[in-house]
Motif scaffolding. Structure first.
Motif, mmCIF file in Angstrom:
data_model
loop_
_atom_site.group_PDB
_atom_site.id
_atom_site.type_symbol
_atom_site.label_atom_id
_atom_site.label_comp_id
_atom_site.label_asym_id
_atom_site.label_seq_id
_atom_site.Cartn_x
_atom_site.Cartn_y
_atom_site.Cartn_z
ATOM 1 N N UNK A 99 29.855 -18.916 4.978
ATOM 2 C CA UNK A 99 30.349 -18.075 6.057
ATOM 3 C C UNK A 99 30.182 -16.608 5.708
ATOM 4 N N UNK A 101 30.682 -12.375 7.264
ATOM 5 C CA UNK A 101 31.140 -11.410 8.249
ATOM 6 C C UNK A 101 30.524 -10.082 7.846
ATOM 7 N N UNK A 103 30.253 -6.024 8.690
ATOM 8 C CA UNK A 103 30.888 -4.920 9.419
ATOM 9 C C UNK A 103 29.990 -3.695 9.310
ATOM 10 N N UNK A 108 26.534 4.406 10.968
ATOM 11 C CA UNK A 108 25.572 4.011 9.949
ATOM 12 C C UNK A 108 24.320 3.355 10.501
ATOM 13 N N UNK B 441 28.804 4.232 1.938
ATOM 14 C CA UNK B 441 28.829 2.826 2.343
ATOM 15 C C UNK B 441 28.062 2.660 3.657
ATOM 16 N N UNK B 442 27.043 1.817 3.630
ATOM 17 C CA UNK B 442 26.252 1.596 4.848
ATOM 18 C C UNK B 442 26.871 0.511 5.718
ATOM 19 N N UNK B 443 27.241 -0.581 5.102
ATOM 20 C CA UNK B 443 27.920 -1.642 5.838
ATOM 21 C C UNK B 443 28.679 -2.480 4.824
ATOM 22 N N UNK B 444 29.568 -3.315 5.341
ATOM 23 C CA UNK B 444 30.390 -4.146 4.472
ATOM 24 C C UNK B 444 30.148 -5.601 4.855
ATOM 25 N N UNK B 445 29.970 -6.444 3.840
ATOM 26 C CA UNK B 445 29.759 -7.871 4.119
ATOM 27 C C UNK B 445 30.835 -8.677 3.421
ATOM 28 N N UNK B 446 31.269 -9.717 4.085
ATOM 29 C CA UNK B 446 32.231 -10.641 3.499
ATOM 30 C C UNK B 446 31.559 -12.001 3.516
ATOM 31 N N UNK B 447 31.488 -12.682 2.403
ATOM 32 C CA UNK B 447 30.817 -13.989 2.391
ATOM 33 C C UNK B 447 31.705 -15.016 1.690
ATOM 34 N N UNK B 448 31.485 -16.269 2.080
ATOM 35 C CA UNK B 448 32.259 -17.349 1.492
ATOM 36 C C UNK B 448 31.404 -18.605 1.468
ATOM 37 N N UNK B 463 27.155 -2.585 1.086
ATOM 38 C CA UNK B 463 25.711 -2.336 1.115
ATOM 39 C C UNK B 463 25.423 -0.849 0.997
ATOM 40 N N UNK B 464 24.498 -0.525 0.095
ATOM 41 C CA UNK B 464 24.025 0.851 -0.003
ATOM 42 C C UNK B 464 22.510 0.830 0.143
ATOM 43 N N UNK B 482 39.159 -10.195 2.790
ATOM 44 C CA UNK B 482 39.029 -9.941 4.222
ATOM 45 C C UNK B 482 39.654 -8.576 4.556
ATOM 46 N N UNK B 485 37.541 -5.793 3.134
ATOM 47 C CA UNK B 485 36.332 -5.540 3.924
ATOM 48 C C UNK B 485 36.646 -4.623 5.100
ATOM 49 N N UNK B 486 37.755 -4.922 5.806
ATOM 50 C CA UNK B 486 38.100 -4.095 6.965
ATOM 51 C C UNK B 486 38.515 -2.692 6.546
ATOM 52 N N UNK B 489 35.399 -0.727 5.628
ATOM 53 C CA UNK B 489 34.620 -0.273 6.789
ATOM 54 C C UNK B 489 35.276 0.962 7.395
#
Lengths: 167, 507
Positions: A99, A101, A103, A108, B441-448, B463-464, B482, B485-486, B489
Motif C-alpha cells: 500500500x 500514499x 502526498x 512542488x 521536500x518535493x513530495x512525501x510517500x507512505x508505503x506499507x 522525495x528530493x 501516517x 507523512x501529513x 507535507x
C-alpha cells in the motif's frame, strides 16, 4: 495543523475520489489479450516439438490460474486507487498488498501529464501523472474519465502556477 | 557599476605572444594563489595561443586540445590494439620477422612496436578528427549575459546556458591534460540528461578565469568581479584517508575473510582455496586504491560562491557546491569508524545526480568530505545548510516489534524533525543519518508492504531531487508514520514559503 487533525483528515474528513470502474475492463482486456495468445503460442510450440502431454497440461492450468488470479486482482487493485484534493496538497493512494500514499504539495508540481493508450481511449479512461523535481515521486492517477482528467489537470496546473517557486 | 563594454566578450584577450607568461595575466590568481586546483605535473610545458578569439569575437579552447585529446585516448587504443593482437602475437611476430626481420631485435618486441605504432596512428587520427571539432567550437557570453557554446562539425549545435540555472562550475584535470597543464571546465546546469557544458581543453589559468567569470555573472555581479577569496577549512591527510578506507565494512570484511582463508589453508595444508583468497584480497585492494587515488588530497575551502572541493591524485577535480543547491545530506558512519567518531558526508545537489551513465555515475556519488571527525563534519555541513541543527532534532525510533521485519538494523531505525528539517536514521553496521530541509521536500510517500502491515509497521519516504541520499524512514509504527507523512507535507509547504536560501548570493 496539529497531530490529531493531521491523522484524522486522512480518509475521513477529506473527499476521496475513486477512479472509474471502466479501468477494470481496460486492464482485463490487456491481461487477456496478452496472456491468452502467449499461452497458445507456447502450447503450439510444445506440441510441435512433441513434448510430453502433461507438461502442456501443467502450463495450460498455470496460465488459467494466472488469468483468474489476475482478473480478480485487477478488480481489487483498481478499487484501491483514490485521490484527494486538499487545500495545500494532493493525495494519491493505491495498492492492496503493497500500500502507498503519495502526498504532493501543489507548489512542488513541475508538470502534469495526461495520457491514454488505444484501449484506454476506446473505453474512455485517462491517466493523470504528476511530476515533481524528484524522480521518485511517482504520483499517477489512472482510470479517470477524460473530462475529469482534463479538469483535474487544469486545476492542478493553476494551483501549481500560483504556488510554484524554485527547487 | 561597470561600463557596458565590459559585458561583451573581453577584448583584452587577444592572442598575444605574452600569453606564454601565464601567471601575471590573470587578475585574481596573483592575489589569491591558494585558489589553484591541484597543480600541474610541473613539466613546464606552456604553449602559446591562450585565449584565442575567432572572427566573430567568440572565444576558443586551446589549440593544442586535439593533441591532448589524442594523448588521453592513446592508452585505451594501445590497450585495445594489444588485446586484439596478443593471441596472435607469435604468428604475427613470425610473419613480421619474415618481412622486416632485423637481427638486433627479437620478433616479439618488433610486434609490440608495431602495436604501439598502430595505436599511435589511431591517436593521430583522433587528433585530426578532433582538430575539426576544435575549429567548430567556440563560446561566448551573449547580450543577455548568458553563456553560449557553438560546436559540431556535421551537426552544428548551439547551446545556451541560462546563468541563473547554473548549479556548479568545476575545473577538472584529467591525467592527460595535467601533462600539458591543461584543464576542463564543466558547467553543470539544472536540467535533464546531458545538460552540462564541457570546455576541453583550456590552460589552468584560463579555466580559473572562465570559472570566475561564469560564477560572477551567475551571481548577478559584474563580469570582472575578482574571484571570491577563499580559505581552506578542512583537509584530509593521505594517511587518514587510507586508514578510513581500509576500515570500511565491506573492505574490512573481505580482508578478514582473506586472512581466515590463508590461515585455514596454512593449518590444514590444503591450498585449494587460495585462489579465492586472491579474489577476496584483491577486490578490497582495488576498491581502496581506486578511491584513494580519487579522493587523495581532499580539501574543502570556503568562498562566497559556496564550498570549493579539490581532490584527486592523477586526475584533479575541483567542484563548487553552492549552498542554496544542496537538497539533502547524509552522514555515513561504518561500524569501525564510530569509535573515532569519523564520518563521511554525502550530498544531493540539484541537477548533479540526475545522470546515471558513463562519467555521470562517478559524479552522482557526491561526497562533501570522504572522512572527517564528526565536529569538523558538522562545521562543514553548517556552511552549506546553515539552519540545519542535527542536535535539535527530536527522534522517534522504531518499535520493538520491528525486530521481526529488520532484526539487525531495527535499533537504529528512526525518523526525526525540527522546525527546519526532516531526518531519518537507518543501518546497523554502517549507520546512515540523512537530513533534508522542509523547504527541499518535493513530495512525501507512505508505503506499507504485507509483512509490515501484519506487524502494524509502515515506512515514510521524503522525495528530493535525484541524488545519492535517500530519505526513507523504514519500519516504524504505522499510525505514527501516517501522521509524520501529513505533518511533513504541511511542513514542506510552509518551509518553502519562508525559504530564502535560494537567494543566498543576493546582497
Amino acid at each position: 495543523m496539529d497531530t490529531a487533525t493531521a491523522f484524522t483528515s486522512d480518509h475521513e474528513g477529506d473527499h476521496w475520489v475513486p477512479v472509474s470502474p471502466r479501468l477494470v475492463t481496460a486492464r482485463r482486456i490487456v491481461l487477456v489479450t496478452s496472456l491468452v495468445p502467449m499461452t497458445v503460442i507456447v502450447l503450439g510450440v510444445l506440441t510441435l516439438l512433441g513434448v510430453i502431454a502433461w507438461v502442456s497440461v501443467v502450463i495450460a492450468v498455470a496460465a488459467l490460474i494466472g488469468l483468474l488470479w489476475g482478473w480478480w486482482l485487477i478488480g481489487r487493485r483498481v478499487r484501491s486507487y483514490a485521490y484527494c484534493e486538499r487545500g495545500d496538497d494532493l493525495l494519491v493512494s493505491s495498492g492492496i498488498l503493497f500500500r502507498r500514499l503519495v502526498i504532493v504539495p501543489y507548489g512542488r508540481m513541475q508538470l502534469v501529464d495526461v495520457k491514454a493508450g488505444p484501449i484506454d481511449r476506446a473505453l474512455g479512461v485517462t491517466t493523470v501523472q504528476l511530476h515533481t523535481a524528484a524522480a521518485t515521486t511517482d504520483a499517477s492517477i489512472p482510470g479517470l474519465e477524460p473530462q475529469v482528467a482534463a479538469d483535474l489537470r487544469d486545476r492542478l496546473a493553476r494551483l501549481g502556477e500560483t504556488r510554484s517557486a524554485g527547487l | 557599476m561597470t561600463d557596458p563594454a565590459r559585458h561583451t566578450p573581453r577584448e583584452d584577450n587577444s592572442p598575444t605572444p605574452e600569453g606564454v607568461d601565464s601567471s601575471s595575466r590573470v587578475p585574481s590568481s596573483s592575489s589569491v594563489p591558494s585558489s589553484s586546483i591541484g597543480d600541474d605535473l610541473g613539466l613546464g610545458i606552456t604553449v602559446p595561443g591562450r585565449r584565442l578569439i575567432d572572427a566573430e569575437g567568440h572565444r576558443k579552447v586551446h589549440p593544442i586540445s586535439p593533441l591532448v585529446h589524442a594523448v588521453s585516448v592513446f592508452p585505451a587504443l594501445a590497450g585495445i590494439a594489444f588485446a586484439v593482437g596478443i593471441q596472435r602475437i607469435n604468428t604475427l611476430a613470425g610473419r613480421l620477422d619474415d618481412i622486416i626481420g632485423m637481427a638486433w631485435m627479437p620478433p616479439i618486441a618488433l610486434a609490440i612496436v608495431v602495436f604501439a605504432v598502430i595505436a599511435f596512428l589511431l591517436s593521430a587520427l583522433v587528433a585530426a578528427l578532433n582538430y575539426f571539432q576544435w575549429r567548430a567550437l567556440s563560446f561566448w557570453f551573449d547580450d543577455d549575459g548568458d553563456f553560449r557554446m557553438q560546436s559540431g562539425v556535421l551537426f552544428r549545435q548551439q547551446r545556451r546556458v541560462q546563468l541563473s540555472r547554473i548549479q556548479t562550475v568545476d575545473v577538472t584535470q584529467p591525467f592527460a591534460a595535467r601533462l600539458f597543464s591543461m584543464a576542463v571546465v564543466v558547467i553543470e546546469v539544472a536540467g535533464q540528461d546531458d545538460s552540462r557544458v564541457r570546455l576541453k581543453y583550456v590552460t589552468l589559468d584560463d579555466a580559473r578565469e572562465i570559472r570566475r567569470e561564469v560564477l560572477a555573472r551567475s551571481a548577478g555581479l559584474s563580469a570582472t568581479t575578482a574571484e571570491a577569496p577563499q580559505s581552506d577549512i578542512a583537509r584530509v591527510s593521505g594517511r587518514h584517508l587510507a586508514v578510513s578506507l581500509a576500515l570500511r565494512m565491506t573492505t574490512a570484511g573481505l580482508l578478514l575473510l582473506t586472512v581466515i582463508i590463508i590461515v585455514t589453508s596454512y593449518l590444514t595444508g590444503g591450498w585449494g582455496a587460495i585462489g579465492v583468497a586472491v579474489v577476496t584480497g584483491g577486490i578490497p585492494l582495488v576498491l581502496v586504491v581506486a578511491e584513494f587515488i580519487r579522493y587523495y588530497g581532499f580539501t574543502v575551502a570556503e568562498s562566497p560562491d559556496g564550498l570549493r572541493l579539490r581532490y584527486g591524485l592523477l586526475r584533479t577535480e575541483s567542484r563548487t557546491v553552492p549552498p542554496g543547491r544542496v537538497q539533502a545530506i547524509e552522514y555515513v558512519e561504518p561500524l569501525l569508524w564510530r569509535r573515532q567518531r569519523w564520518t563521511r558526508i554525502r550530498v544531493t545537489i540539484a541537477g548533479v545526480g540526475s545522470e546515471s551513465s558513463g562519467s555521470g555515475s562517478q559524479r552522482s556519488d557526491t561526497v562533501l568530505i570522504p572522512v572527517s571527525e564528526m565536529d569538523a563534519a558538522q562545521d562543514i555541513v553548517s556552511r552549506v545548510l546553515p539552519d540545519l541543527r542535527a542536535s535539535s532534532i527530536t527522534w522517534v525510533g522504531a518499535p520493538r516489534r520491528a525486530w521481526w521485519r529488520s532484526p539487525i538494523q531495527w535499533r537504529n531505525l528512526a525518523v526525526g524533525w525540527d522546525a527546519h528539517s526532516f531526518a531519518i536514521r537507518r543501518g546497523r553496521i554502517t549507520r546512515r543519518t540523512a537530513l533534508v530541509p522542509h523547504a527541499r521536500t518535493q513530495s512525501v510517500r507512505w508505503t506499507q508492504g504485507p509483512w509490515e502491515r501484519f506487524l502494524d509497521l509502515a515506512s515514510v519516504h521524503v522525495d528530493t531531487t535525484p541524488g545519492p541520499v535517500s530519505v526513507s524512514g523504514l519500519h516504524l509504527d504505522a499510525s505514527a508514520t501516517r501522521t509524520v507523512a501529513h505533518l511533513q507535507a504541511a511542513a514542506a509547504d510552509r518551509g518553502r514559503r519562508t525559504d530564502t536560501s535560494l537567494h543566498w548570493a543576493a546582497p
